[in-house]
Design an enzyme around this catalytic site. Structure first.
Site, mmCIF file in Angstrom:
data_model
loop_
_atom_site.group_PDB
_atom_site.id
_atom_site.type_symbol
_atom_site.label_atom_id
_atom_site.label_comp_id
_atom_site.label_asym_id
_atom_site.label_seq_id
_atom_site.Cartn_x
_atom_site.Cartn_y
_atom_site.Cartn_z
ATOM 1 N N SER A 157 8.292 -7.159 5.976
ATOM 2 C CA SER A 157 7.902 -7.059 4.571
ATOM 3 C C SER A 157 6.426 -7.460 4.407
ATOM 4 O O SER A 157 5.558 -6.859 5.024
ATOM 5 C CB SER A 157 8.841 -7.912 3.713
ATOM 6 O OG SER A 157 8.645 -7.663 2.337
ATOM 7 N N GLU A 229 -5.124 -1.901 -14.087
ATOM 8 C CA GLU A 229 -4.592 -0.543 -14.079
ATOM 9 C C GLU A 229 -5.100 0.226 -12.862
ATOM 10 O O GLU A 229 -4.362 1.024 -12.271
ATOM 11 C CB GLU A 229 -4.999 0.173 -15.364
ATOM 12 C CG GLU A 229 -4.496 1.602 -15.471
ATOM 13 C CD GLU A 229 -2.978 1.699 -15.477
ATOM 14 O OE1 GLU A 229 -2.452 2.758 -15.066
ATOM 15 O OE2 GLU A 229 -2.312 0.723 -15.889
ATOM 16 N N HIS A 268 16.071 -2.998 2.638
ATOM 17 C CA HIS A 268 14.936 -3.855 2.978
ATOM 18 C C HIS A 268 15.391 -5.192 3.561
ATOM 19 O O HIS A 268 14.881 -5.636 4.602
ATOM 20 C CB HIS A 268 14.090 -4.090 1.721
ATOM 21 C CG HIS A 268 12.768 -4.743 1.979
ATOM 22 N ND1 HIS A 268 11.713 -4.085 2.595
ATOM 23 C CD2 HIS A 268 12.315 -6.001 1.704
ATOM 24 C CE1 HIS A 268 10.670 -4.908 2.685
ATOM 25 N NE2 HIS A 268 11.007 -6.072 2.157
#
Length: 290
Positions: A157, A229, A268
């Site tokens: 991860s 953003e 995962h």
């Protein structure tokens, strides 16, 4: 006869036994012992005293070869210790069992989200790489017999993301790199830099193994509140099959063996144990599948 009273006594009398059984089940091999490895613990603080690392060391009971043990450095060390299985360690005797250096944090649980995010991602990952290279590895090399030509870095991860970041930053630091379920979407620059790479330093070779589960996804980027953003757009631009694409690109580079595998049916979380087992066998010089 008060059967209700007797049943209550039986139930409450059994509770300590149940609790003891659950406690035994939750204990790690470092606590219960292994026929194939013995375990020691080292503690290390960062230079500024703000970070406290726990190193759980797995030492093969077989003596080292003249060159020393292969050595495997594992990120998310608290969880790696918790996931180790005795039959996995037994398998390693068919090869050259590696010294295991499980790098965790001085906490009670298996994960510390804040600390691992700081160490494995972003600009602060450079500081952790320096701790690994200048503090942890010299400590291990001073106390244990290790083969510096057979060093593996393993992570899952965010840990897998750090493995790839370290590969691009210091490609000679390890000979074998195992990145499981690397969160490339979280740090687009790692993917972009990897895909732009045309060569590693001459004169060395490296092996890169990347794995991922079929059922893995990523959080909805539109809801990500960890940046601007523009950052969200960059994260969204990382393709869903980034791990495969990066592995395929690395395989085209000179003196680099790189491969990718997707594990069917795995999500995962499940990939942590799957990749740990695979990595242990690989570090021992065995085929990945028993």
């Amino acid at each position: 006869m008060n059967w209700k009273h007797i049943l209550t006594v039986i139930v409450f009398s059994a509770l300590p036994l149940i609790a003891a059984a659950e406690d035994q089940e939750n204990r790690t091999l470092a606590e219960t012992g292994s026929a194939h490895y013995r375990f020691e613990r080292l503690n290390l603080d960062s230079a500024d005293g703000q970070r406290h690392y726990r190193l759980d060391i797995g030492i093969p009971r077989n003596p080292p070869a003249p060159a020393g043990y292969p050595v495997m450095y594992l990120l998310d060390g608290n969880n790696a210790v918790a996931e180790l299985q005795e039959h996995w360690l037994a398998e390693l005797n068919a090869g050259t069992p590696p010294l295991l250096v499980m790098i965790g944090y001085d906490i009670d649980g298996t994960y510390d989200g804040e600390q691992r995010t700081r160490d494995y991602t972003g600009a602060t990952a450079r500081a952790f790489l320096q701790v690994l290279e200048t503090r942890i590895k010299p400590l291990i090399q001073a106390q244990y017999s290790v083969d510096r030509t057979r060093q593996t870095l393993w992570g899952h991860s965010f840990g897998g993301l750090f493995v790839l970041y370290a590969l691009l930053e210091q490609p000679d630091a390890f000979q074998s790199w195992i990145a499981a379920s690397a969160s490339l979407w979280y740090q687009p620059i790692t993917f972009d830099n990897g895909m732009a790479l045309t060569a590693f330093p001459a004169g060395t070779t490296r092996s890169v193994r990347m794995v991922r589960g079929e059922r893995e996804g990523r959080p909805p980027i539109a809801q990500f509140d960890g940046g601007s953003e523009q950052r969200r757009k960059e994260m969204q631009a990382v393709p869903n099959d980034a791990n495969r694409l990066l592995a395929e690109h690395l395989a085209t580079l000179p003196a680099t063996e790189a491969s990718y595998q997707q594990f069917n049916g795995r999500n995962h979380g499940q990939m942590f144990g799957t990749a740990l087992h695979l990595g242990l066998r690989r570090a021992a010089g065995l085929p990945e599948q028993p």
